[in-house]
Design an enzyme around this catalytic site. Structure first.
Site, PDB file in Angstrom:
ATOM      1  N   LEU A   1       3.447  -7.339  12.688  1.00 45.06           N
ATOM      2  CA  LEU A   1       2.072  -6.294  12.740  1.00 45.06           C
ATOM      3  C   LEU A   1       1.551  -6.025  11.363  1.00 45.06           C
ATOM      4  CD1 LEU A   1       3.129  -4.310  15.708  1.00 45.06           C
ATOM      5  CD2 LEU A   1       1.364  -5.867  15.736  1.00 45.06           C
ATOM      6  N   GLY A   2       1.992  -6.794  10.313  1.00 43.92           N
ATOM      7  CA  GLY A   2       1.613  -6.557   9.093  1.00 43.92           C
ATOM      8  C   GLY A   2       2.097  -5.391   8.206  1.00 43.92           C
TER       9      GLY A   2
ATOM     10  N   ASP B   1      -2.808 -11.418   6.145  1.00 38.34           N
ATOM     11  CA  ASP B   1      -2.584 -10.033   6.402  1.00 38.34           C
ATOM     12  C   ASP B   1      -3.208  -9.083   5.664  1.00 38.34           C
ATOM     13  OD1 ASP B   1      -0.603 -11.208   8.025  1.00 38.34           O
ATOM     14  OD2 ASP B   1       0.800  -9.685   7.459  1.00 38.34           O
TER      15      ASP B   1
END
Ligand code: PMV
Length: 307
Positions: A100-101, A146
């Site tokens: 999810l970065g 990202d």
């Protein structure tokens, strides 16, 4: 005191192949976020506090490669301000190593908060570049997707080395993001794909080509107002990710559960071998799919409207 946030992100299509020059689609996810707060401090140093990890340390004494120390140092150097008299506190609701970065979001929040605190309006592209530097130390060969999607806070189509374009989402759609609960560092799966590619380039390039084609069709579906086509494309992309060796039983269990509950398709998202999966849902399947994901062991399910 100055506070700044950064969202999490999800790769919808194209992870791993993006490292090899293929395009990928990514969107920011605002249900989770990193927050950085900068305050003045009467000390000839910068104090860094990672509140979730209960860790406080001084910049002057930090390991040179510590990601928090690195983003603070790079940003202060970019801003041309002395490395003293500041406290930087960070919290995040983005799971670490879950695709999810989290790392890029923390870097972006810190760079933004520091710039605002000293009164400089750093462009999103500059914040993105600073976050990329940190990812480079930690991932080895990050594509840059990202930091780009998080710093610009826009749905994007991204191609390594060629920049990005905004993705035009003509009809909003719903995805569920389900966490396997297994932390999986991206650098490990990226390195394994590299090893596979070195062993058999022809085979791996064919999979990357297939992914590129899926990404193209997904873009058409999103921009053409037919997001219901994305389910099938997710499942196709998942097949390719399995073939290149980055899926795992933890991902596949959740994917099977989502599909059995009526989701139109599902795939892992990000580095893989754990982390998160995404699945296309709608108002009718939402309840059944999220319940099924939880029953199948998902540690957290986030429903996000992509718009
Ligand atoms: O695990 P995440 O969400 O950081 O995603 C990594 C995406 C990869 O394509 C696997 C690597 C990269 O640098 O693009």
């Amino acid at each position: 005191m100055t506070t700044a946030n950064a969202p999490g992100k999800i790769i919808l299509f194209g992870e791993h192949a993006v490292v090899y020059g293929r395009p990928a689609l990514a969107v920011p996810i605002h249900a989770v976020q990193a927050t950085a707060t900068v305050t003045d401090l009467a000390e000839a140093d910068v104090r860094i506090r990672a509140l979730d990890l209960r860790r406080t340390f001084k910049l002057s004494q930090a390991d040179a490669n510590d990601p928090l120390a690195l983003i603070v140092r790079l940003t202060l150097e970019r801003l041309n301000v002395p490395k003293e008299g500041l406290e930087v506190a960070v919290t995040s609701t983005i799971p670490i190593a879950g695709g999810l970065g989290s790392g890029a979001a923390v870097s972006v929040a810190v760079a933004r908060a520091l710039a605002r605190h000293v009164g400089v309006d750093l462009a999103a592209a500059e914040i993105s570049a600073l976050a990329y530097e940190v990812d480079r130390v930690h991932h080895g060969t990050p594509s840059g997707i990202d930091n780009t999607v998080i710093a610009h806070d826009k749905a994007i189509i991204f191609r390594k080395g060629q920049g990005w374009e905004a993705l035009d989402i003509t009809k909003p759609f719903l995805i569920a993001i389900a966490d396997t609960g297994i932390a999986s560092p991206t650098r490990v799966t990226v390195a394994d794909v590299r090893t596979g590619w070195e062993k058999d380039r022809e085979r791996m390039e064919k999979h990357f080509d297939a992914i590129e084609e899926i990404v193209g069709r997904a873009r058409e579906a999103i921009e053409g107002g037919e997001p219901e086509r994305l389910g099938e494309l997710m499942s196709k992309n998942q097949g390719e990710l399995e073939a290149i060796g980055v899926s795992a039983e933890s991902n596949e269990r959740l994917i099977r559960a989502a599909r059995a509950a009526g989701a139109a398709g599902a795939k892992l998202s990000g580095g893989g071998r754990g982390g998160n999966i995404i699945t296309l849902i709608d108002a009718l399947t939402r309840e059944r799919v999220t319940t099924a994901l939880q029953a199948a062991g998902a540690k957290r399910v986030i429903v996000a409207e992509i718009k």
